[in-house]
Design a protein around this motif. Structure first.
Motif, mmCIF file in Angstrom:
data_model
loop_
_atom_site.group_PDB
_atom_site.id
_atom_site.type_symbol
_atom_site.label_atom_id
_atom_site.label_comp_id
_atom_site.label_asym_id
_atom_site.label_seq_id
_atom_site.Cartn_x
_atom_site.Cartn_y
_atom_site.Cartn_z
ATOM 1 N N ASP A 47 0.807 -1.217 0.000
ATOM 2 C CA ASP A 47 0.000 0.000 0.000
ATOM 3 C C ASP A 47 0.843 1.272 0.000
ATOM 4 O O ASP A 47 0.329 2.356 0.253
ATOM 5 C CB ASP A 47 -0.937 0.001 1.210
ATOM 6 C CG ASP A 47 -2.027 -1.052 1.097
ATOM 7 O OD1 ASP A 47 -2.320 -1.513 -0.027
ATOM 8 O OD2 ASP A 47 -2.595 -1.421 2.148
ATOM 9 N N GLY A 48 2.143 1.143 -0.248
ATOM 10 C CA GLY A 48 3.011 2.317 -0.340
ATOM 11 C C GLY A 48 3.792 2.617 0.922
ATOM 12 O O GLY A 48 4.460 3.644 1.001
ATOM 13 N N GLY A 49 3.698 1.745 1.909
ATOM 14 C CA GLY A 49 4.425 1.959 3.156
ATOM 15 C C GLY A 49 5.923 1.961 2.942
ATOM 16 O O GLY A 49 6.452 1.216 2.118
ATOM 17 N N ILE A 50 6.588 2.821 3.691
ATOM 18 C CA ILE A 50 8.034 2.940 3.609
ATOM 19 C C ILE A 50 8.669 2.321 4.852
ATOM 20 O O ILE A 50 9.624 1.559 4.761
ATOM 21 C CB ILE A 50 8.457 4.416 3.500
ATOM 22 C CG1 ILE A 50 7.856 5.055 2.257
ATOM 23 C CG2 ILE A 50 9.968 4.543 3.503
ATOM 24 C CD1 ILE A 50 8.021 6.561 2.224
ATOM 25 N N GLU A 51 8.144 2.693 6.007
ATOM 26 C CA GLU A 51 8.677 2.196 7.274
ATOM 27 C C GLU A 51 7.535 1.973 8.247
ATOM 28 O O GLU A 51 6.519 2.658 8.203
ATOM 29 C CB GLU A 51 9.677 3.180 7.878
ATOM 30 C CG GLU A 51 10.945 3.286 7.070
ATOM 31 C CD GLU A 51 12.032 4.074 7.782
ATOM 32 O OE1 GLU A 51 11.922 4.314 8.995
ATOM 33 O OE2 GLU A 51 12.991 4.449 7.098
ATOM 34 N N LEU A 52 7.761 1.037 9.170
ATOM 35 C CA LEU A 52 6.793 0.720 10.203
ATOM 36 C C LEU A 52 7.526 0.746 11.537
ATOM 37 O O LEU A 52 8.563 0.097 11.689
ATOM 38 C CB LEU A 52 6.187 -0.666 9.956
ATOM 39 C CG LEU A 52 5.217 -1.203 11.003
ATOM 40 C CD1 LEU A 52 3.977 -0.319 11.106
ATOM 41 C CD2 LEU A 52 4.819 -2.635 10.654
ATOM 42 N N TYR A 53 6.997 1.528 12.455
ATOM 43 C CA TYR A 53 7.577 1.615 13.792
ATOM 44 C C TYR A 53 6.591 1.029 14.791
ATOM 45 O O TYR A 53 5.397 1.340 14.733
ATOM 46 C CB TYR A 53 7.858 3.079 14.166
ATOM 47 C CG TYR A 53 8.855 3.744 13.258
ATOM 48 C CD1 TYR A 53 10.216 3.659 13.520
ATOM 49 C CD2 TYR A 53 8.445 4.444 12.130
ATOM 50 C CE1 TYR A 53 11.141 4.261 12.687
ATOM 51 C CE2 TYR A 53 9.361 5.044 11.288
ATOM 52 C CZ TYR A 53 10.702 4.952 11.575
ATOM 53 O OH TYR A 53 11.615 5.548 10.735
ATOM 54 N N LEU A 54 7.081 0.195 15.688
ATOM 55 C CA LEU A 54 6.249 -0.424 16.716
ATOM 56 C C LEU A 54 6.781 -0.026 18.079
ATOM 57 O O LEU A 54 7.995 -0.029 18.302
ATOM 58 C CB LEU A 54 6.258 -1.951 16.578
ATOM 59 C CG LEU A 54 5.769 -2.497 15.244
ATOM 60 C CD1 LEU A 54 5.968 -3.996 15.174
ATOM 61 C CD2 LEU A 54 4.300 -2.148 15.035
ATOM 62 N N SER A 55 5.875 0.288 18.988
ATOM 63 C CA SER A 55 6.279 0.669 20.336
ATOM 64 C C SER A 55 6.787 -0.556 21.090
ATOM 65 O O SER A 55 6.149 -1.603 21.101
ATOM 66 C CB SER A 55 5.091 1.263 21.094
ATOM 67 O OG SER A 55 5.411 1.410 22.465
#
Length: 189
Positions: A47-55
């Motif tokens: 879907d175009g995501g570049i980066e994913l950050y998780l707490s």
């Protein structure tokens, strides 16, 4: 977490190893988490995501669940530089969203907030949708025009902690406010 196909597995494995460090009796949980994270990262990338950050922030024995997905939205066909007023007007048609235009360090942005799932209300009879299927969450989006690119950067913050949603939104607002464009020759560097 890097979500590009060539880096995804290594990023997910590093996260799981960190979270399960010293835990040897949970292979089933580790496998389920790995599969879930890989699937979410793949969908985000498609879907175009570049980066994913998780707490990974801990409060006592609990991890504070929150995420940030960074997505590059290409310009709409026939449009030049994205205008926050036009974006806000388009998004305002959705009654589920609280829409506003805000000024960040990086320039003007469209801010939207929405809540999903109703944990206090059961699904209507004959309709799918238990709390297990529709988990409550609070999502805060920021759309920021990328200088001289026509595209927008979409920051999607989310948490299932609806009980402390306002505090989590303040945290998300602070993170979005810290974004600055590096290397641009415009007003916002």
């Amino acid at each position: 977490m890097r979500i590009e196909p060539e880096l995804r597995e290594r990023s997910v494995d590093a996260l799981i190893n960190r979270q399960f460090e010293g835990v040897d009796n949970a292979p089933h949980l580790k496998r389920q988490l790995r599969e879930s994270l890989l699937a979410q990262a793949a969908a985000a990338f498609r879907d175009g995501g570049i980066e994913l950050y998780l707490s990974l922030q801990q409060a006592g024995a609990f991890t504070i669940p929150a995420s940030l997905l960074v997505t590059l939205l290409p310009p709409l066909p026939g449009e030049g530089q994205s205008n926050v007023q036009d974006i806000a007007a388009r998004l305002s048609a959705d009654d589920e969203l609280e829409v506003s235009v805000v000024e960040l360090s990086s320039g003007p942005a469209v801010r939207t907030r929405r809540s999903t799932g109703q944990p206090d209300r059961p699904a209507p009879p004959g309709m799918p949708g238990s709390s297990a299927e529709t988990l409550p969450s609070v999502t805060l989006d920021y759309q920021l025009p990328v200088p001289r690119a026509g595209a927008c950067l979409l920051l999607t913050f989310s948490t299932p902690l609806v009980q402390i949603a306002d505090a989590m939104v303040q945290l998300f607002d602070a993170v979005a406010a810290s974004l600055v464009w590096v290397g641009s020759e415009g007003d916002h560097e």
